[in-house]
Design an enzyme around this catalytic site. Structure first.
Site, PDB file in Angstrom:
ATOM      1  N   GLY A  84       8.746   1.242   2.987  1.00 44.65           N
ATOM      2  CA  GLY A  84       7.568   1.871   3.581  1.00 44.65           C
ATOM      3  C   GLY A  84       6.301   1.623   2.792  1.00 44.65           C
ATOM      4  O   GLY A  84       5.328   2.373   2.929  1.00 44.65           O
ATOM      5  N   ASP A 101      -2.213  -0.859   7.551  1.00 40.73           N
ATOM      6  CA  ASP A 101      -1.584  -1.658   6.504  1.00 40.73           C
ATOM      7  C   ASP A 101      -2.361  -2.940   6.228  1.00 40.73           C
ATOM      8  O   ASP A 101      -2.610  -3.304   5.073  1.00 40.73           O
ATOM      9  CB  ASP A 101      -0.147  -2.002   6.895  1.00 40.73           C
ATOM     10  CG  ASP A 101       0.726  -0.775   7.050  1.00 40.73           C
ATOM     11  OD1 ASP A 101       0.265   0.329   6.682  1.00 40.73           O
ATOM     12  OD2 ASP A 101       1.857  -0.907   7.533  1.00 40.73           O
ATOM     13  N   SER A 109       4.700  -1.358   2.928  1.00 46.42           N
ATOM     14  CA  SER A 109       3.992  -2.388   3.674  1.00 46.42           C
ATOM     15  C   SER A 109       4.173  -3.793   3.128  1.00 46.42           C
ATOM     16  O   SER A 109       3.220  -4.546   2.965  1.00 46.42           O
ATOM     17  CB  SER A 109       2.502  -2.051   3.763  1.00 46.42           C
ATOM     18  OG  SER A 109       1.905  -2.713   4.828  1.00 46.42           O
ATOM     19  N   SER A 110       5.420  -4.172   2.879  1.00 46.17           N
ATOM     20  CA  SER A 110       5.697  -5.541   2.459  1.00 46.17           C
ATOM     21  C   SER A 110       5.328  -6.538   3.557  1.00 46.17           C
ATOM     22  O   SER A 110       4.926  -7.670   3.255  1.00 46.17           O
ATOM     23  CB  SER A 110       7.182  -5.687   2.096  1.00 46.17           C
ATOM     24  OG  SER A 110       8.022  -5.297   3.179  1.00 46.17           O
ATOM     25  N   ARG A 138       0.828  -1.203   0.000  1.00 47.30           N
ATOM     26  CA  ARG A 138       0.000   0.000   0.000  1.00 47.30           C
ATOM     27  C   ARG A 138       0.858   1.246   0.000  1.00 47.30           C
ATOM     28  O   ARG A 138       2.027   1.227   0.407  1.00 47.30           O
ATOM     29  CB  ARG A 138      -0.942   0.023   1.203  1.00 47.30           C
ATOM     30  CG  ARG A 138      -0.240   0.109   2.558  1.00 47.30           C
ATOM     31  CD  ARG A 138      -0.134   1.530   3.081  1.00 47.30           C
ATOM     32  NE  ARG A 138       0.683   1.608   4.294  1.00 47.30           N
ATOM     33  CZ  ARG A 138       1.954   1.942   4.310  1.00 47.30           C
ATOM     34  NH1 ARG A 138       2.583   2.214   3.187  1.00 47.30           N
ATOM     35  NH2 ARG A 138       2.625   2.022   5.455  1.00 47.30           N
ATOM     36  N   HIS A 154       1.481   8.383  10.821  1.00 48.92           N
ATOM     37  CA  HIS A 154       1.646   8.218  12.268  1.00 48.92           C
ATOM     38  C   HIS A 154       0.375   8.600  13.014  1.00 48.92           C
ATOM     39  O   HIS A 154       0.421   9.089  14.137  1.00 48.92           O
ATOM     40  CB  HIS A 154       2.848   9.013  12.781  1.00 48.92           C
ATOM     41  CG  HIS A 154       4.149   8.473  12.275  1.00 48.92           C
ATOM     42  ND1 HIS A 154       4.698   7.301  12.738  1.00 48.92           N
ATOM     43  CD2 HIS A 154       4.992   8.911  11.304  1.00 48.92           C
ATOM     44  CE1 HIS A 154       5.831   7.054  12.096  1.00 48.92           C
ATOM     45  NE2 HIS A 154       6.023   8.009  11.216  1.00 48.92           N
TER      46      HIS A 154
END
Length: 389
Positions: A140, A188, A142-143, A39, A46
């Site tokens: 960053g 995520d 979202s693996s 994504r 945050h």
């Protein structure tokens, strides 16, 4: 769960995973396949673990898990990622009552073990599987959530659960908390499960309510730029006392408001306002009032992003490379806005721009960037799915 057709861009990844499965497991045929997307978060950084709003979209980049059940109660998994820590193949017994799984080495396997342990169907039988992904690790994007959700989607074929999508996302989040020791928010996993083609997803991370926001305008493009600086979430923005705590809280409160405004602007196709909010978001996340970013933020950007944005440095999770990429993007005619995306300290930026400016923007950003960037021109994809074989 219904199978979805294999998209042309996904076919090579699926084929590579199937070949690796045959090589690793004595020519055994793949009978089950699942895919889940990474994504990009358009705005709302945050805020998910603070119970705020986020606005991510699922990517066309994702993780495939292919495999077949076995009769010996053993789970054997191979990752094709050269970047994963060794060993690339692990084997362990399927969990049973009184004999749960526990985290260990290699670290990449903990995401899978956690999902198996917290899976809501079951009992999980033995199986062989191969993982393949085209999501850059540490970027960053979202693996980790893609791996978790792909694993859960694979397990749903082995031993079905009740199909509850929210519970699926929460189980994957719990896996990351307990097996990977990462206290992530729900964003995520939620978008990897619930993404819809042609839409971003506004998520209220407190109530878990969602609103689909159309993002189908053919004149619009989303450009992800990977700084190729690996990000880490450890030690992230740890507040100490006084003024610093105030600034951290100010970012969260301001970012929640920006995200709600940005979703409304996107629904109204008010891309200039959306771009302005992206820049405000980046400035609030920046690590220092660096001259390069200040100059770009105060410029009159033709695309509408630069409107003398204040640089507040409230959360301090950007880095010089990300600031450099954002500053370069904001100098390109046709760019509406740009910001860092993900946890920070490296990783990627996301840029909203006119589709006709995409090629020009990539050339210009690469020319201005002191490192070597990788670009992904993308559009909103669907969430996790079963793949036909």
């Amino acid at each position: 769960m219904a199978e979805a057709p294999v998209e042309p861009g996904l076919a090579p990844l699926l084929a590579a995973a199937c070949r690796a499965h045959g090589a690793a497991f004595g020519g055994a045929a793949v009978v089950l396949a699942a895919w889940a997307p990474g994504r990009v978060n358009l705005i709302g950084e945050h805020t998910d673990y603070n119970g705020g709003f986020v606005l991510p979209m699922a990517l066309q980049l994702g993780t495939v898990l292919v495999g077949s059940p076995t009769q010996d109660g053993t789970i054997s998994i191979l990752t094709t990622s050269a970047e994963a820590d060794e060993p690339h193949r692990v084997q362990f017994p399927a969990p049973r009552q009184g004999s749960p799984l526990s985290p260990g080495q290699p670290r990449w396997a903990n995401y899978i073990k956690g999902v198996i342990q917290h899976y809501r169907g079951g009992p999980v039988p033995g199986f062989n599987a191969v993982i393949a992904s085209d999501i850059p690790l540490g970027g960053g994007l979202s693996s980790s959530a893609a791996l978790e959700v792909a694993t859960y989607t694979f397990l749903q074929q082995l031993c079905p659960d009740d199909g509850d999508l929210v519970a699926k996302a929460l189980a994957c989040q719990k896996a990351e908390h307990t097996f990977a020791s990462m206290p992530c928010g729900i964003m995520d996993q939620f978008i990897s499960v619930m993404g819809k083609e042609g839409h971003a997803l506004l998520i209220d991370c407190r109530s878990l309510d969602t609103v689909l926001v159309p993002l189908t305008d053919a004149s619009l493009a989303v450009l992800i730029t990977n700084s190729n600086v690996r990000h880490t979430l450890t030690g992230m923005a740890r507040s100490r006392l006084g003024e610093e705590v105030y600034r951290r809280a100010r970012h969260v409160v301001g970012e929640i408001a920006r995200t709600a405004q940005a979703a409304k602007a996107l629904q109204d196709r008010d891309y200039r306002t959306f771009g302005r909010l992206m820049v405000e978001s980046h400035n609030s996340l920046s690590s220092a009032c660096r001259g390069v970013l200040r100059k770009a933020s105060q410029a009159s950007v033709p695309g509408g992003a630069g409107m003398r944005q204040p640089i507040t440095d409230d959360y301090e999770v950007s880095c010089p490379e990300l600031d450099e990429l954002v500053a370069a993007a904001l100098e390109v005619n046709g760019v509406y806005g740009s910001r860092m995306t993900g946890g920070g300290f490296g990783g990627c930026t996301v840029t909203l721009l006119e589709a006709g400016a995409a090629e020009r923007a990539q050339h210009y950003i690469q020319e201005k960037y002191s490192g070597t960037a990788t670009f992904y021109l993308t559009k909103p994809a669907s969430g996790a799915k079963v793949l036909p074989l």
